[in-house]
Design a protein around this motif. Structure first.
Motif, PDB file in Angstrom:
ATOM      1  N   LEU A 112       0.830  -1.194   0.000  1.00  0.00           N
ATOM      2  CA  LEU A 112       0.000   0.000   0.000  1.00  0.00           C
ATOM      3  C   LEU A 112       0.873   1.257   0.000  1.00  0.00           C
ATOM      4  O   LEU A 112       1.712   1.432   0.880  1.00  0.00           O
ATOM      5  CB  LEU A 112      -0.920   0.012   1.223  1.00  0.00           C
ATOM      6  N   THR A 113       0.670   2.116  -0.966  1.00  0.00           N
ATOM      7  CA  THR A 113       1.393   3.383  -1.015  1.00  0.00           C
ATOM      8  C   THR A 113       0.527   4.544  -0.546  1.00  0.00           C
ATOM      9  O   THR A 113       1.050   5.592  -0.171  1.00  0.00           O
ATOM     10  CB  THR A 113       1.889   3.679  -2.439  1.00  0.00           C
ATOM     11  N   THR A 114      -0.776   4.359  -0.562  1.00  0.00           N
ATOM     12  CA  THR A 114      -1.685   5.402  -0.102  1.00  0.00           C
ATOM     13  C   THR A 114      -2.992   4.763   0.326  1.00  0.00           C
ATOM     14  O   THR A 114      -3.265   3.589   0.026  1.00  0.00           O
ATOM     15  CB  THR A 114      -1.935   6.444  -1.215  1.00  0.00           C
ATOM     16  N   LEU A 115      -3.801   5.522   1.028  1.00  0.00           N
ATOM     17  CA  LEU A 115      -5.140   5.097   1.437  1.00  0.00           C
ATOM     18  C   LEU A 115      -6.091   6.259   1.201  1.00  0.00           C
ATOM     19  O   LEU A 115      -5.778   7.403   1.540  1.00  0.00           O
ATOM     20  CB  LEU A 115      -5.163   4.693   2.920  1.00  0.00           C
ATOM     21  N   SER A 165       2.655  11.729   0.451  1.00  0.00           N
ATOM     22  CA  SER A 165       2.120  12.950  -0.131  1.00  0.00           C
ATOM     23  C   SER A 165       0.940  13.385   0.725  1.00  0.00           C
ATOM     24  O   SER A 165       0.547  12.692   1.668  1.00  0.00           O
ATOM     25  CB  SER A 165       1.662  12.699  -1.574  1.00  0.00           C
ATOM     26  N   CYS A 166       0.372  14.496   0.376  1.00  0.00           N
ATOM     27  CA  CYS A 166      -0.738  14.997   1.192  1.00  0.00           C
ATOM     28  C   CYS A 166      -1.994  14.152   1.051  1.00  0.00           C
ATOM     29  O   CYS A 166      -2.967  14.370   1.758  1.00  0.00           O
ATOM     30  CB  CYS A 166      -1.017  16.450   0.834  1.00  0.00           C
ATOM     31  N   LYS A 167      -1.967  13.146   0.160  1.00  0.00           N
ATOM     32  CA  LYS A 167      -3.111  12.251   0.039  1.00  0.00           C
ATOM     33  C   LYS A 167      -3.279  11.373   1.273  1.00  0.00           C
ATOM     34  O   LYS A 167      -4.359  10.834   1.510  1.00  0.00           O
ATOM     35  CB  LYS A 167      -2.961  11.376  -1.209  1.00  0.00           C
ATOM     36  N   VAL A 168      -2.210  11.190   2.063  1.00  0.00           N
ATOM     37  CA  VAL A 168      -2.332  10.394   3.286  1.00  0.00           C
ATOM     38  C   VAL A 168      -2.261  11.269   4.539  1.00  0.00           C
ATOM     39  O   VAL A 168      -2.207  10.753   5.647  1.00  0.00           O
ATOM     40  CB  VAL A 168      -1.256   9.282   3.362  1.00  0.00           C
TER      41      VAL A 168
END
Length: 416
Positions: free
Chosen positions: A160-163, A187-190
């Motif tokens: 998993l690289t992001t959620l 990144s700011c996605k997590v």
């Protein structure tokens, strides 16, 4: 004959309770549940011949590589299904969908990269889900939306690289979450995950091992330690610019709106235009450096600096103009309602056409006015004053307007 028939009848009644594949050992627990123990048997697929009332099925440590849609049709009552330490790489849609009584599902230590997440939507009674030590690279945001009873979720040691934000929002019973040893791109996605861990009562096992792999400046840092200044939700401000003085670029009346945004990472600017005859969405600028415009959107000119111009603005262009600022942390938007007045008193026209406009107040806004943060949530109504003599020309058609006749009334600027 009668004793033989009785024996046959009894065999029919007891048969389902006693059926057990040769590779398994079956027994009844003290609580009445039927256990089928099929672990460590070198099985390459789910065995056939299981009793329909099996409630515990152990298939761990075999060589199963494929779960087909009908793999578990014989055990519709199963409550605990243990499939860890196999070689499962393919799970067909529907493989688990009918196991509505399932409470414990262990798929750990396999090779699962793609999973039919829709199967989980029927498993509302699931309490423990182990999918750790697989090859999962992503999860849909609504993967667990129906699992109201889920208490323990294991996702550690995957890829998993992001959620997606909100992944764990619909899990009111969740008390244990394991997501360590995943190569998170911080990144700011997590960034939402950091905020969520600060508020949740869920125990996140080995939280210190939930580390960032990227970007390089955060490599080795815990996801829960992403600096706040690294990610800032967007803000947006809309400014009206008239084509007065040296700003005249086109003949006739040009409506020009400028959208200023801020945030980290820098937000993208998008526009939504809703008029009586069309609905247009523009993502990014459509005017190139050489001045060329994308043919499909040439009516609305959007520049890289956040400015949008509508040359020869007419009644057909009246409507709601919305600027959106979008980055990985969130989205903010601000709208203006633009109308052309048809008399020397634009306020009277506006109130007649839109009674709610009376709540906007009487302050005028002029070239370069910015939005008032205190007015956030209201709409700006821009009314262009059209002289009476111009209105009578060409059968009432709106003519080109000299910039000196432009009046802006009933304006309330706002920002978000």
């Amino acid at each position: 004959m009668r004793p033989l028939l009785c024996c046959l009848g009894l065999a029919v009644l007891l048969g389902p309770c006693l059926a057990c594949p040769s590779a398994c050992s079956c027994s009844t627990k003290k609580n009445g549940r039927l256990l089928a123990e099929c672990a460590y048997k070198e099985l390459q697929e789910v065995p056939e011949g299981l009793s329909s009332n099996v409630t515990i099925l152990t298939l761990s440590a075999n060589r199963i590589g494929w779960l087909r849609q009908g793999s578990f049709t014989e055990v519709p009552e199963v409550q605990s299904l243990w499939l860890g330490y196999n070689q499962i790489g393919v799970v067909e849609p529907g493989a688990f969908a009918l196991l509505v009584h399932l409470k414990n599902l262990d798929l750990s230590h396999n090779k699962i990269a793609d999973f039919p997440w829709q199967d989980l939507h029927n498993l509302s009674g699931l309490q423990i889900l182990k999918m750790n030590n697989n090859r999962l690279a992503g999860l849909p945001r609504d993967a667990f939306r129906s699992l109201k009873d889920l208490r323990s979720l294991w996702l550690n040691d995957n890829e998993l690289t992001t959620l997606a934000e909100g992944t764990f929002d619909n899990l009111p019973s969740l008390s244990q979450l394991q997501i360590f040893n995943n190569p998170f791109n911080c990144s700011c996605k997590v960034f939402w995950l950091k905020k969520w861990t600060e508020k949740t009562s869920v125990s996140i096992t080995k939280g210190g091992s939930t580390l960032c792999v990227a970007p390089s400046k955060l490599k080795g840092r815990a996801v829960t330690d992403i600096p706040d200044h690294h990610c800032v939700a967007p803000s947006v401000q809309l400014t009206y610019l008239s084509n007065l003085d040296n700003t005249v670029m086109y003949d006739g009346l040009t409506l020009t709106l400028h959208c200023s945004v801020a945030g980290s990472p820098p937000p993208e600017i998008r526009w939504k235009i809703q008029t009586s005859g069309r609905h247009v969405e523009i993502s990014g600028p459509n005017v190139a450096r050489d001045g060329n415009v994308k043919q499909s959107q040439e009516r609305f000119l959007v520049f890289k600096n956040g400015t949008m111009a509508i040359p020869n603005f007419s009644k057909e262009d009246e409507g709601i103009y919305t600027c959106l600022a979008v980055n990985d942390v969130g989205t903010r938007d601000v709208s203006v309602n633009v109308a052309l007045a048809g008399s020397e008193n634009p306020a009277e026209d506006l109130l007649r056409d839109d009674p709610q406009a009376s709540h906007l107040g009487g302050r005028s806004c002029y070239k370069g006015d910015e939005m008032d943060p205190a007015s956030a949530g209201e709409k700006l109504v821009i009314v262009y004053h059209m002289p009476r003599e111009s209105k009578s020309r060409a059968g009432g058609a709106v003519p080109q307007v000299h910039p000196g006749t432009l009046l802006l009334a009933l304006g309330i600027m706002l920002c978000c």
